[in-house]
Design a protein around this motif. Sequence first.
Motif, PDB file in Angstrom:
ATOM      1  N   CYS A  45       0.846  -1.188   0.000  1.00 26.45           N
ATOM      2  CA  CYS A  45       0.000   0.000   0.000  1.00 26.45           C
ATOM      3  C   CYS A  45       0.883   1.240   0.000  1.00 26.45           C
ATOM      4  O   CYS A  45       1.660   1.440   0.934  1.00 26.45           O
ATOM      5  CB  CYS A  45      -0.912   0.005   1.229  1.00 26.45           C
ATOM      6  SG  CYS A  45      -1.763   1.588   1.472  1.00 26.45           S
TER       7      CYS A  45
ATOM      8  N   GLU B 221      -5.200   2.231  -2.039  1.00 25.41           N
ATOM      9  CA  GLU B 221      -4.950   1.247  -3.089  1.00 25.41           C
ATOM     10  C   GLU B 221      -3.903   0.228  -2.640  1.00 25.41           C
ATOM     11  O   GLU B 221      -3.111   0.487  -1.739  1.00 25.41           O
ATOM     12  CB  GLU B 221      -4.458   1.931  -4.375  1.00 25.41           C
ATOM     13  CG  GLU B 221      -5.440   2.930  -4.966  1.00 25.41           C
ATOM     14  CD  GLU B 221      -4.865   3.647  -6.173  1.00 25.41           C
ATOM     15  OE1 GLU B 221      -5.648   4.260  -6.917  1.00 25.41           O
ATOM     16  OE2 GLU B 221      -3.620   3.590  -6.374  1.00 25.41           O
TER      17      GLU B 221
ATOM     18  N   HIS C 194      -0.967  -1.894  -4.636  1.00 28.49           N
ATOM     19  CA  HIS C 194      -0.249  -2.060  -5.890  1.00 28.49           C
ATOM     20  C   HIS C 194       0.478  -3.402  -5.886  1.00 28.49           C
ATOM     21  O   HIS C 194       1.125  -3.752  -4.886  1.00 28.49           O
ATOM     22  CB  HIS C 194       0.750  -0.936  -6.106  1.00 28.49           C
ATOM     23  CG  HIS C 194       0.107   0.406  -6.293  1.00 28.49           C
ATOM     24  ND1 HIS C 194       0.833   1.551  -6.619  1.00 28.49           N
ATOM     25  CD2 HIS C 194      -1.186   0.817  -6.203  1.00 28.49           C
ATOM     26  CE1 HIS C 194       0.002   2.588  -6.719  1.00 28.49           C
ATOM     27  NE2 HIS C 194      -1.220   2.151  -6.476  1.00 28.49           N
TER      28      HIS C 194
ATOM     29  N   VAL D 239      -3.593  -3.073  -9.759  1.00 33.22           N
ATOM     30  CA  VAL D 239      -3.931  -2.102  -8.721  1.00 33.22           C
ATOM     31  C   VAL D 239      -5.275  -2.515  -8.142  1.00 33.22           C
ATOM     32  O   VAL D 239      -6.285  -2.530  -8.856  1.00 33.22           O
ATOM     33  CB  VAL D 239      -3.994  -0.661  -9.268  1.00 33.22           C
ATOM     34  CG1 VAL D 239      -4.409   0.295  -8.152  1.00 33.22           C
ATOM     35  CG2 VAL D 239      -2.651  -0.244  -9.841  1.00 33.22           C
TER      36      VAL D 239
ATOM     37  N   GLN E  49      -8.359  -1.763  -6.151  1.00 25.43           N
ATOM     38  CA  GLN E  49      -9.087  -0.563  -5.748  1.00 25.43           C
ATOM     39  C   GLN E  49     -10.474  -0.953  -5.238  1.00 25.43           C
ATOM     40  O   GLN E  49     -11.369  -1.227  -6.030  1.00 25.43           O
ATOM     41  CB  GLN E  49      -9.204   0.415  -6.926  1.00 25.43           C
ATOM     42  CG  GLN E  49      -7.872   0.959  -7.406  1.00 25.43           C
ATOM     43  CD  GLN E  49      -8.042   1.838  -8.635  1.00 25.43           C
ATOM     44  OE1 GLN E  49      -8.717   1.460  -9.580  1.00 25.43           O
ATOM     45  NE2 GLN E  49      -7.448   3.018  -8.617  1.00 25.43           N
TER      46      GLN E  49
END
Length: 377
Positions: free
Chosen positions: A28, A33, A35, A49, A51
């Motif tokens: 994070c 988000e 990644h 990603v 989300q």
Amino acid sequence: MAAVAVHQFAQCITCHAWSPDHSMVAFCPNNNEVHIYKLLEDKWEKVHVLQKHDQIVSGIDWSRRSNRIVTVSHDRNSYVWNQEGPEWVPTLVILRLNRAALCVQWSPNENKFAVGSGAKTVCICYYEQENNWWVSKLIRKKHDSSVTSVAWHPNNILLATTSTDGKCRVFSTFIKGVDTRESKTGSSSDSKFGEQIVQLDLSFSWAFGVKWSPSGNTLAYVGHNSMIYFVDDVGPSPLAQNVAFRNLPLRDVLFFSEKMVIGVGFDCTPMVFAADESGIWSFIRFLGERKASSSGPKYGSQFSEAFGKLYGQSKHGLSNDTVEPSRIRGAIHENCINCIVPLRKEGFRTKRFSTSGLDGKVVIWDLENYEDLSDYV
């Protein structure tokens, strides 16, 4: 040098976790988000990603067997992510929290995971086949403040927690229909869900970073008073000892063997603690480079040194005292290390681990480079 790889992924990293084969890392970047980067042709590239959260993601754990990612956030929600083809599909977990979720960890059997929260509760989450969703059972009214970390015992039943009320606690998490009677061992054999096995009042400050040793015989956690605590024979009559150090407090710890622990925190450099043949724990050394300044006398009061640390004099090149603050010169991390993760594979004994911090780096360390630690690993 113990560090074998340094990766600058972001400006700040809240937490991170590795895929089972260590080819991907999820972290994070201090926002809502997650990644996921993958190593492609000797270069790390962003491939996903995640989300779904509305606020900062405070915890990530990636299961080694089932290849599932669990995330928790300050938005009071948790999601379990399953990879379906090229995409990661989230499943909402019913946490029933009214405060932020702060930490998460899969159980050893990966049929449950635990979530610590700012609501003074711990959520034990498991999958209900009948309804095809993740539900939770809550351990309530046991903590007096936020739960900062959770750690599973190897038996998949006992769970250790630390809290900002300064206490470390161990609970039974046996869930009928999820756990088997054979997994109940030791003092937890007759314990019901949520029953407190032991409460440790060793720290008079915030407590963080609890971990079990590989055998489950020893428990370690840290306090915000620059102390680390070791507890043997966890139960009605535990044997406890503590190690104090002059440096800044730790945030997390990791057992590498029954007699060696790595601690990380505000001093930006991993610290090694080890037990001798009689079981007495002590600080051994730092990992990475710590270069002391050669300018100025090496004396001064502890107060002036602490004052320098507080206001970051070494960072800004300012000093109004004869003592040089014990700020790390030449260290790999440049800010607080808030996460340490082992790099282990099934059937192999690991000597590698990774750390991430507020400087946005993920650093991979290898203890093979330290011959003086070979007796402890």
